[in-house]
Design a protein around this motif. Sequence first.
Motif, PDB file in Angstrom:
ATOM      1  N   GLU A  47      30.504  37.156  30.823  1.00  0.00           N
ATOM      2  CA  GLU A  47      31.727  36.696  31.510  1.00  0.00           C
ATOM      3  C   GLU A  47      32.239  35.444  30.805  1.00  0.00           C
ATOM      4  OE1 GLU A  47      33.990  37.484  33.996  1.00  0.00           O
ATOM      5  OE2 GLU A  47      34.821  35.577  33.283  1.00  0.00           O
ATOM      6  N   THR A  73      40.869  38.112  38.722  1.00  0.00           N
ATOM      7  CA  THR A  73      41.619  38.882  39.734  1.00  0.00           C
ATOM      8  C   THR A  73      40.849  38.954  41.042  1.00  0.00           C
ATOM      9  OG1 THR A  73      42.191  40.277  37.836  1.00  0.00           O
ATOM     10  CG2 THR A  73      43.049  40.960  39.968  1.00  0.00           C
ATOM     11  N   THR A  74      39.536  39.103  40.929  1.00  0.00           N
ATOM     12  CA  THR A  74      38.710  39.254  42.133  1.00  0.00           C
ATOM     13  C   THR A  74      38.923  38.087  43.109  1.00  0.00           C
ATOM     14  OG1 THR A  74      37.094  40.595  40.971  1.00  0.00           O
ATOM     15  CG2 THR A  74      36.299  39.412  42.922  1.00  0.00           C
ATOM     16  N   ALA A  84      42.605  40.223  48.626  1.00  0.00           N
ATOM     17  CA  ALA A  84      42.720  40.013  50.073  1.00  0.00           C
ATOM     18  C   ALA A  84      41.421  40.408  50.772  1.00  0.00           C
ATOM     19  CB  ALA A  84      43.882  40.829  50.625  1.00  0.00           C
ATOM     20  N   LEU A 124      40.304  43.421  51.803  1.00  0.00           N
ATOM     21  CA  LEU A 124      40.244  44.544  52.753  1.00  0.00           C
ATOM     22  C   LEU A 124      39.514  45.725  52.132  1.00  0.00           C
ATOM     23  CD1 LEU A 124      42.881  42.948  53.772  1.00  0.00           C
ATOM     24  CD2 LEU A 124      43.480  45.104  54.838  1.00  0.00           C
ATOM     25  N   VAL A 176      33.592  37.693  24.716  1.00  0.00           N
ATOM     26  CA  VAL A 176      33.416  38.791  23.748  1.00  0.00           C
ATOM     27  C   VAL A 176      34.649  38.826  22.848  1.00  0.00           C
ATOM     28  CG1 VAL A 176      33.193  41.287  23.467  1.00  0.00           C
ATOM     29  CG2 VAL A 176      31.984  40.119  25.327  1.00  0.00           C
ATOM     30  N   CYS A 178      41.831  49.430  38.188  1.00  0.00           N
ATOM     31  CA  CYS A 178      41.405  49.287  39.594  1.00  0.00           C
ATOM     32  C   CYS A 178      42.453  49.746  40.594  1.00  0.00           C
ATOM     33  CB  CYS A 178      41.028  47.836  39.867  1.00  0.00           C
ATOM     34  SG  CYS A 178      42.455  46.716  39.847  1.00  0.00           S
ATOM     35  N   GLY A 225      39.882  47.441  43.592  1.00  0.00           N
ATOM     36  CA  GLY A 225      38.646  47.349  42.820  1.00  0.00           C
ATOM     37  C   GLY A 225      37.516  46.622  43.531  1.00  0.00           C
ATOM     38  N   SER A 245      37.042  46.674  47.051  1.00  0.00           N
ATOM     39  CA  SER A 245      36.544  47.665  48.016  1.00  0.00           C
ATOM     40  C   SER A 245      35.971  48.875  47.295  1.00  0.00           C
ATOM     41  CB  SER A 245      37.672  48.102  48.944  1.00  0.00           C
ATOM     42  OG  SER A 245      38.787  48.536  48.189  1.00  0.00           O
TER      43      SER A 245
HETATM   44  C1  LIG Z   1      46.954  39.606  45.655  1.00  0.00           C
HETATM   45  C2  LIG Z   1      45.873  40.635  45.500  1.00  0.00           C
HETATM   46  C3  LIG Z   1      45.320  41.248  46.629  1.00  0.00           C
HETATM   47  C4  LIG Z   1      44.322  42.221  46.466  1.00  0.00           C
HETATM   48  N1  LIG Z   1      43.733  42.741  47.586  1.00  0.00           N
HETATM   49  C5  LIG Z   1      42.690  43.603  47.442  1.00  0.00           C
HETATM   50  C6  LIG Z   1      42.005  44.099  48.586  1.00  0.00           C
HETATM   51  O1  LIG Z   1      42.330  43.763  49.718  1.00  0.00           O
HETATM   52  N2  LIG Z   1      40.979  44.971  48.385  1.00  0.00           N
HETATM   53  C7  LIG Z   1      40.599  45.375  47.135  1.00  0.00           C
HETATM   54  O2  LIG Z   1      39.671  46.164  47.002  1.00  0.00           O
HETATM   55  N3  LIG Z   1      41.233  44.909  46.034  1.00  0.00           N
HETATM   56  C8  LIG Z   1      42.264  44.047  46.162  1.00  0.00           C
HETATM   57  N4  LIG Z   1      42.905  43.579  45.062  1.00  0.00           N
HETATM   58  C9  LIG Z   1      42.551  44.118  43.759  1.00  0.00           C
HETATM   59  C10 LIG Z   1      41.277  43.498  43.261  1.00  0.00           C
HETATM   60  O3  LIG Z   1      41.417  42.101  43.236  1.00  0.00           O
HETATM   61  C11 LIG Z   1      40.961  44.057  41.881  1.00  0.00           C
HETATM   62  O4  LIG Z   1      40.969  45.476  41.950  1.00  0.00           O
HETATM   63  C12 LIG Z   1      39.594  43.618  41.409  1.00  0.00           C
HETATM   64  O5  LIG Z   1      39.423  42.235  41.565  1.00  0.00           O
HETATM   65  C13 LIG Z   1      39.416  44.000  39.967  1.00  0.00           C
HETATM   66  O6  LIG Z   1      38.142  43.573  39.571  1.00  0.00           O
HETATM   67  P1  LIG Z   1      37.774  43.525  38.045  1.00  0.00           P
HETATM   68  O7  LIG Z   1      36.333  43.202  37.982  1.00  0.00           O
HETATM   69  O8  LIG Z   1      38.254  44.758  37.362  1.00  0.00           O
HETATM   70  O9  LIG Z   1      38.703  42.378  37.429  1.00  0.00           O
HETATM   71  P2  LIG Z   1      38.509  40.790  37.364  1.00  0.00           P
HETATM   72  O10 LIG Z   1      38.098  40.236  38.662  1.00  0.00           O
HETATM   73  O11 LIG Z   1      39.742  40.248  36.755  1.00  0.00           O
HETATM   74  O12 LIG Z   1      37.283  40.629  36.374  1.00  0.00           O
HETATM   75  C14 LIG Z   1      37.392  40.857  34.981  1.00  0.00           C
HETATM   76  C15 LIG Z   1      36.565  39.769  34.314  1.00  0.00           C
HETATM   77  O13 LIG Z   1      36.482  40.023  32.910  1.00  0.00           O
HETATM   78  C16 LIG Z   1      36.420  38.766  32.276  1.00  0.00           C
HETATM   79  N5  LIG Z   1      36.779  38.966  30.862  1.00  0.00           N
HETATM   80  C17 LIG Z   1      37.959  39.422  30.375  1.00  0.00           C
HETATM   81  N6  LIG Z   1      37.892  39.481  29.029  1.00  0.00           N
HETATM   82  C18 LIG Z   1      36.661  39.061  28.664  1.00  0.00           C
HETATM   83  C19 LIG Z   1      36.006  38.882  27.402  1.00  0.00           C
HETATM   84  N7  LIG Z   1      36.634  39.169  26.243  1.00  0.00           N
HETATM   85  N8  LIG Z   1      34.734  38.419  27.388  1.00  0.00           N
HETATM   86  C20 LIG Z   1      34.090  38.136  28.560  1.00  0.00           C
HETATM   87  N9  LIG Z   1      34.670  38.261  29.781  1.00  0.00           N
HETATM   88  C21 LIG Z   1      35.931  38.729  29.824  1.00  0.00           C
HETATM   89  C22 LIG Z   1      37.430  37.925  33.050  1.00  0.00           C
HETATM   90  O14 LIG Z   1      37.193  36.541  32.887  1.00  0.00           O
HETATM   91  C23 LIG Z   1      37.205  38.394  34.478  1.00  0.00           C
HETATM   92  O15 LIG Z   1      36.309  37.561  35.203  1.00  0.00           O
HETATM   93  C24 LIG Z   1      43.891  42.605  45.171  1.00  0.00           C
HETATM   94  C25 LIG Z   1      44.446  41.968  44.049  1.00  0.00           C
HETATM   95  C26 LIG Z   1      45.419  40.986  44.199  1.00  0.00           C
HETATM   96  C27 LIG Z   1      45.963  40.310  42.988  1.00  0.00           C
END
Ligand SMILES: Cc1cc2nc3c(=O)[nH]c(=O)nc-3n(C[C@H](O)[C@H](O)[C@H](O)COP(=O)(O)OP(=O)(O)OC[C@H]3O[C@@H](n4cnc5c(N)ncnc54)[C@H](O)[C@@H]3O)c2cc1C
Length: 406
Positions: free
Chosen positions: A37, A46-47, A51, A53, A176, A346, A350, A352
């Motif tokens: 990370e 993004t996580t 919200a 839910l 990375v 996602c 993503g 939930s």
């Molecule tokens: C306003 C809002 C409300 C939402 N509400 C909900 C909800 O109620 N319920 C729900 O299920 N989802 C919800 N979501 C969606 C949810 O937030 C995402 O689906 C989820 O967080 C995606 O997770 P992720 O691990 O793919 O992404 P991220 O949380 O973005 O994680 C990706 C990680 O990769 C890391 N990274 C990127 N490139 C590199 C690299 N080259 N080397 C090392 N690390 C790297 C980043 O730093 C980051 O920490 C919401 C999103 C938003 C914006």
Amino acid sequence: MTKLSNAEIVVIGGGAIGCGVAYALAKAGKRDILLIERAPDVGQATTAQGAGLCGQVRDSAERIKLAMHSVSVFRELQKSSVKPDWNEVGSLRIALSKKRAAEFQNLKLAADEAGLEASLIDPGEAKRRWPLMQFDEAKAIIWCPSDGWMTPRSVAKSYAHACGEMGVRIATSTMVEDIVRKNGRVAGIRTNQGSVECQFVINAAGAHAYHVAKLAGLELPIVPVRHEYYITVPMENLAPNLPCFRIPEMTLYGRVRDGGLLLGGWEPAAMNLDPRTYSLNGDPEPVQTDWPILNSFEESFSRLFPTAKNSEKGFIGKGWPTFTPDGRFIIGESARVKGFVMAGGCNAHGISGSGGIGKLLVESMLEPRPSAYVKSLSPDRFTESSWSWDDARRQAAHVYETYYGV
Ligand SMILES: Cc1cc2nc3c(=O)[nH]c(=O)nc-3n(C[C@H](O)[C@H](O)[C@H](O)COP(=O)(O)OP(=O)(O)OC[C@H]3O[C@@H](n4cnc5c(N)ncnc54)[C@H](O)[C@@H]3O)c2cc1C
């Protein structure tokens, strides 16, 4: 900081999805895993904006089962010392038109097929569950008792803690920068802290998943789409155990958070980004709070909950969750680059979905004959000649705008 060392599996990204897939793989017996990370801690991108839910009532038994698996994972993690803050308060899904009410009958059938407890209730029962809301306009209401909410950052932390206990190594503040390939398959990665040899790389890089796939030689249509919600300052009589709610005709969802009302929604003209406009090292442009949109959420919801009108806002959640042109997750190894595995797209659920995504990813990697459903989520459904960026962005925006489409 964890010292980098070779691993069988490298997971790129410590959001809910990266931490969730590392957890699922470790539970399935894979322990030689290194999660990388770039931020100083997990769950910060993004996580952190989610919200929180978790809704299981969806339009097919497969999608419902995926969400049900997530709930079983959250229940399990809730028993550990670092909890996801899982609150199983149930949910109300409220139809305001006859057409939607007919759709609810189909959702109920899909829930029955998947074995999910969900029932159609009358406005009186809904009122007992959410006393301050008005249900006079409701044409149908689905109550799902095992839905709920969690604290998104805590979800990532809870997975990471459980991963650590199973021997998974987590390297934070590590970026990375390249993926090494030999003879058509993944052989390792290069980071700003040194190189690592590995057999599999799992791309869970969220809004950077496009760039990480590109490092492996794949062009995938992963489109960041703006999403936002607000949380009011604490209001009277908003107990933490009130159910989550969804009102598809208003394209709204919400819950209680810290005594205030969290209200989010799907916008009619989705603002989306071409991920090629920012780099692997950079970030998507910061989301500017869109007050006209947030005020329109409030205006709509005030019809059912007059107290929401002119409420004082305390926090705005906003970010760039990624969408795919067909609205489905991208999960599994690419036949085009052996050892390169996707866990992304996602489509704004993503957190939930993280438990279920982990399960499907394990199936895709470890089962000799994965199900047709798992195969249908493969990154290879998007070959370079089968899509264009203009179409991908238009379709991803459409998926967002019709999130609660009938
Ligand atoms: C306003 C809002 C409300 C939402 N509400 C909900 C909800 O109620 N319920 C729900 O299920 N989802 C919800 N979501 C969606 C949810 O937030 C995402 O689906 C989820 O967080 C995606 O997770 P992720 O691990 O793919 O992404 P991220 O949380 O973005 O994680 C990706 C990680 O990769 C890391 N990274 C990127 N490139 C590199 C690299 N080259 N080397 C090392 N690390 C790297 C980043 O730093 C980051 O920490 C919401 C999103 C938003 C914006």
